[in-house]
Design an enzyme around this catalytic site. Structure first.
Site, PDB file in Angstrom:
ATOM      1  N   ASP A 404      -6.833 -29.150  -7.885  1.00 15.04           N
ATOM      2  CA  ASP A 404      -7.685 -28.004  -7.514  1.00 15.04           C
ATOM      3  C   ASP A 404      -8.590 -27.541  -8.667  1.00 15.04           C
ATOM      4  O   ASP A 404      -9.719 -27.122  -8.438  1.00 15.04           O
ATOM      5  CB  ASP A 404      -6.816 -26.806  -7.087  1.00 15.04           C
ATOM      6  CG  ASP A 404      -6.025 -27.094  -5.823  1.00 15.04           C
ATOM      7  OD1 ASP A 404      -6.393 -28.049  -5.102  1.00 15.04           O
ATOM      8  OD2 ASP A 404      -5.041 -26.377  -5.562  1.00 15.04           O
TER       9      ASP A 404
HETATM   10  P1  NAP Z   1      -2.687 -28.998  -8.019  1.00 11.68           P
HETATM   11  O1  NAP Z   1      -4.026 -28.691  -7.496  1.00 11.68           O
HETATM   12  O2  NAP Z   1      -1.508 -28.401  -7.354  1.00 11.68           O
HETATM   13  O3  NAP Z   1      -2.562 -30.608  -8.015  1.00 11.68           O
HETATM   14  C1  NAP Z   1      -1.490 -31.239  -8.593  1.00 11.68           C
HETATM   15  C2  NAP Z   1      -1.635 -32.730  -8.333  1.00 11.68           C
HETATM   16  O4  NAP Z   1      -0.626 -33.373  -9.096  1.00 11.68           O
HETATM   17  C3  NAP Z   1      -1.404 -33.101  -6.876  1.00 11.68           C
HETATM   18  O5  NAP Z   1      -2.614 -33.444  -6.253  1.00 11.68           O
HETATM   19  C4  NAP Z   1      -0.421 -34.295  -6.927  1.00 11.68           C
HETATM   20  O6  NAP Z   1      -0.989 -35.421  -6.260  1.00 11.68           O
HETATM   21  C5  NAP Z   1      -0.267 -34.565  -8.427  1.00 11.68           C
HETATM   22  N1  NAP Z   1       1.117 -34.843  -8.814  1.00 11.68           N
HETATM   23  C6  NAP Z   1       2.247 -34.246  -8.392  1.00 11.68           C
HETATM   24  N2  NAP Z   1       3.322 -34.794  -8.962  1.00 11.68           N
HETATM   25  C7  NAP Z   1       2.861 -35.766  -9.789  1.00 11.68           C
HETATM   26  C8  NAP Z   1       3.484 -36.693 -10.664  1.00 11.68           C
HETATM   27  N3  NAP Z   1       4.819 -36.759 -10.809  1.00 11.68           N
HETATM   28  N4  NAP Z   1       2.705 -37.542 -11.371  1.00 11.68           N
HETATM   29  C9  NAP Z   1       1.343 -37.508 -11.233  1.00 11.68           C
HETATM   30  N5  NAP Z   1       0.712 -36.648 -10.416  1.00 11.68           N
HETATM   31  C10 NAP Z   1       1.455 -35.797  -9.700  1.00 11.68           C
HETATM   32  O7  NAP Z   1      -2.572 -28.640  -9.560  1.00 11.68           O
HETATM   33  P2  NAP Z   1      -3.606 -27.945 -10.539  1.00 11.68           P
HETATM   34  O8  NAP Z   1      -4.888 -28.709 -10.592  1.00 11.68           O
HETATM   35  O9  NAP Z   1      -2.841 -27.724 -11.801  1.00 11.68           O
HETATM   36  O10 NAP Z   1      -3.963 -26.556  -9.836  1.00 11.68           O
HETATM   37  C11 NAP Z   1      -3.026 -25.504  -9.722  1.00 11.68           C
HETATM   38  C12 NAP Z   1      -3.037 -24.938  -8.325  1.00 11.68           C
HETATM   39  O11 NAP Z   1      -1.858 -24.143  -8.138  1.00 11.68           O
HETATM   40  C13 NAP Z   1      -4.219 -24.029  -8.057  1.00 11.68           C
HETATM   41  O12 NAP Z   1      -4.602 -24.098  -6.711  1.00 11.68           O
HETATM   42  C14 NAP Z   1      -3.646 -22.652  -8.377  1.00 11.68           C
HETATM   43  O13 NAP Z   1      -4.334 -21.597  -7.749  1.00 11.68           O
HETATM   44  C15 NAP Z   1      -2.244 -22.798  -7.809  1.00 11.68           C
HETATM   45  N6  NAP Z   1      -1.256 -21.873  -8.410  1.00 11.68           N
HETATM   46  C16 NAP Z   1      -1.312 -21.598  -9.731  1.00 11.68           C
HETATM   47  C17 NAP Z   1      -0.416 -20.706 -10.286  1.00 11.68           C
HETATM   48  C18 NAP Z   1      -0.536 -20.338 -11.746  1.00 11.68           C
HETATM   49  O14 NAP Z   1      -0.181 -19.220 -12.102  1.00 11.68           O
HETATM   50  N7  NAP Z   1      -0.998 -21.253 -12.599  1.00 11.68           N
HETATM   51  C19 NAP Z   1       0.583 -20.121  -9.479  1.00 11.68           C
HETATM   52  C20 NAP Z   1       0.654 -20.472  -8.132  1.00 11.68           C
HETATM   53  C21 NAP Z   1      -0.288 -21.359  -7.604  1.00 11.68           C
HETATM   54  P3  NAP Z   1      -0.025 -36.582  -5.735  1.00 11.68           P
HETATM   55  O15 NAP Z   1       0.912 -35.948  -4.769  1.00 11.68           O
HETATM   56  O16 NAP Z   1      -0.960 -37.556  -5.092  1.00 11.68           O
HETATM   57  O17 NAP Z   1       0.672 -37.152  -6.900  1.00 11.68           O
END
Ligand code: NAP
Length: 483
Positions: A404
């Protein structure tokens, strides 16, 4: 029995606790000093508990015959609670940390609500200010308790989709009004001495039930991407509730701890809202974060898988690499391998930097902590606003377990739930490698056009395993040269 503990001793203990809280918090502002900050604040919490016991012991036990029993119960609760927290804290996986924080946050709100309940159900005579503060603390504590539990369920994947129904905001508003009305009525009855429509205990129960429902209703409709703001809001709520109940109990340690947590939570909320480019009211009242009908047809190009070894070697011969870590890196526990790879290519003359998005991962600051744990020097880590312009002049952006936070839809696609959120400009680098296991979506549940872009290749696999292959390939180059 009168135990001789002077007010000076209690005051001094409170002061030490307050100093330790603030000093600990100050140290937590940098990933380098954060681990020691946590210890300092933890010691502060121990001192605050000690101050509370000293305070209770200073009370004339003869006037309160149940005091020894209460102290015994408090000690038992401390042992059970502390023991459980220690055990859970030791065994929790790094990726489950956000859920644990949500639960603990909820416990704080619940504890403040419980203090308020004891005050309201007890037959104590309260002054007007004290009663208002108690009711406010009860409301905020109960909302924080039930809201945090829903946040936990969302973070843990127990609740997958936001729950919506027609007229939800009006319904939520009415429940909140009802809660305030019941609280106001309790206030009126207590102060006027008039006969209540319901017996007081039932009225108080109704007040708590409405407040708990408010927390649930407020959190249920909030969708995907905006959980960071919600978690921070409940953090601030818990601090505020604890501070208010500290005022009711005239316990300075509780007041100070509550104020510190409340202020820190408020600042975090503002930072998170800024990171998402949303106002707080927008998050709470406009169902932001909902995956609307996303125009997937607009995405052009194809996914181009490449071998981990080839990607590793390409980076070894690049002159600059920016790494974008995300949730998947934490899930794979790949931080040590990542830094090992970075050290390898750095020693070959590649300039390497880390770019951190404020909401990457599942908890504010999670990526900073993850990299600090692996020993990455702080001067290699850059926040979004400090590095975003550099992507355009960079050879490779290595997006590892992030999704994201590098989704260009945030810039252009008004139908996207993350539209308007600042993203890391990984797509502007000359070459992009994305490491992920497959075609899994990110937390917001949307497709990422970056993965289909001309300059982007996909390196499929668990982040740790992929990095191990990259390391092996780059090391192999060295030994091939030597041979
Ligand atoms: P993300 O958008 O959740 O994407 C994580 C990606 O990691 C997934 O597409 C997944 O694809 C891949 N993944 C998962 N396990 C893996 C592994 N073992 N090895 C390699 N890849 C792996 O993460 P982000 O870019 O860090 O964004 C964070 C999101 O979480 C935002 O939408 C944010 O708003 C939300 N959020 C953040 C917080 C905060 O406080 N930081 C709290 C709650 C929610 P695959 O399944 O294809 O591997």
């Amino acid at each position: 029995m009168l135990i001789q503990i002077s007010q000076l001793t209690i005051g001094a203990t409170d002061l030490i606790a307050a100093f330790l809280f603030m000093y600990g918090l100050k140290r937590m502002s940098s990933p380098v000093t954060a681990p020691s900050g946590i210890y300092v604040a933890g010691i502060g919490m121990l001192v605050a508990v000690l101050a509370s016991f000293l305070y209770i012991l200073s009370v004339d036990a003869a006037a309160k015959p149940q005091l020894p029993i209460n102290i015994g119960l408090a000690v038992i609760a401390l042992i059970i609670g502390g023991g459980l927290a220690w055990w859970v804290g030791k065994k929790v996986a790094m990726t489950a940390m956000p859920q644990m924080v949500a639960i603990y946050n909820g416990m704080g709100g619940g504890a403040a609500g419980a203090i308020a309940a004891v005050e309201l159900f007890g037959d104590k005579t309260h002054g007007l200010t004290q009663l208002v503060v108690t009711l406010l603390g009860a409301l905020i504590g109960a909302v924080s308790f039930s809201g945090s539990l829903i946040a936990w369920a969302k973070l843990d994947g127990v609740l997958k989709n936001p729950l919506r129904f027609r007229g939800q905001q009006i319904f939520n508003g009415l429940v909140m009004l009802l809660t305030l009305a019941v609280g106001g009525y309790i206030l009126f009855i207590t102060k006027s001495g008039a006969t209540p429509l319901l017996p007081m205990p039932q009225l108080t129960e109704l007040f708590f039930a409405c407040a708990l429902v408010c927390g649930i209703l407020m959190t249920l409709p909030i969708g995907g991407a905006d959980m960071p703001v919600v978690i921070s809001i409940y953090n601030a709520f818990t601090g505020l509730a604890v501070g208010l109940e500290g005022f009711v109990l005239q316990n300075p340690a509780l007041m100070i701890a509550g104020m510190v947590v409340g202020a820190a939570g408020l600042l975090l909320t503002l930072l998170m809202a800024k990171a998402m480019n949303r106002s707080i009211s927008n998050v709470l009242f406009t169902n932001f974060g909902t995956p609307k009908k996303h125009k997937q047809g607009a995405i052009k190009g194809s996914l181009k898988p490449v071998d981990a070894a080839d990607a590793g070697i390409f980076m070894r011969y690049a002159s600059s690499v920016i790494i974008v870590p995300g949730y998947g890196l934490a899930a794979a526990q790949g931080q040590q391998k990542l830094y090992e790879f970075v050290k390898l290519i750095k020693s070959a003359g590649v300039s390497v930097k880390f770019a951190i998005h404020p909401v990457a991962g599942r908890m504010p600051g999670q990526m900073d902590v993850l990299l600090a744990e692996a020993g990455v020097p702080y001067d290699m880590i850059f926040q979004l606003e400090d590095i975003n312009d550099e992507f355009a002049n960079t050879d490779v952006a290595l997006v590892i377990g992030a999704n994201d936070v590098v989704n260009p839809a945030a810039r252009t696609d008004k139908s996207s739930p993350i539209y308007g959120m600042p993203i890391l400009n990984a797509d502007k680098a000359k070459k992009v490698y994305v490491v992920k296991r497959g075609e899994g979506k990110g937390y917001a549940g949307i497709v990422n056009a970056l993965f289909y872009a001309e300059n982007c290749d996909m390196v499929y696999g668990d982040a740790q395993a992929v990095l191990a292959k990259m390391i092996e390939a780059v090391r192999g180059l060295g030994s091939a040269k030597a041979a």
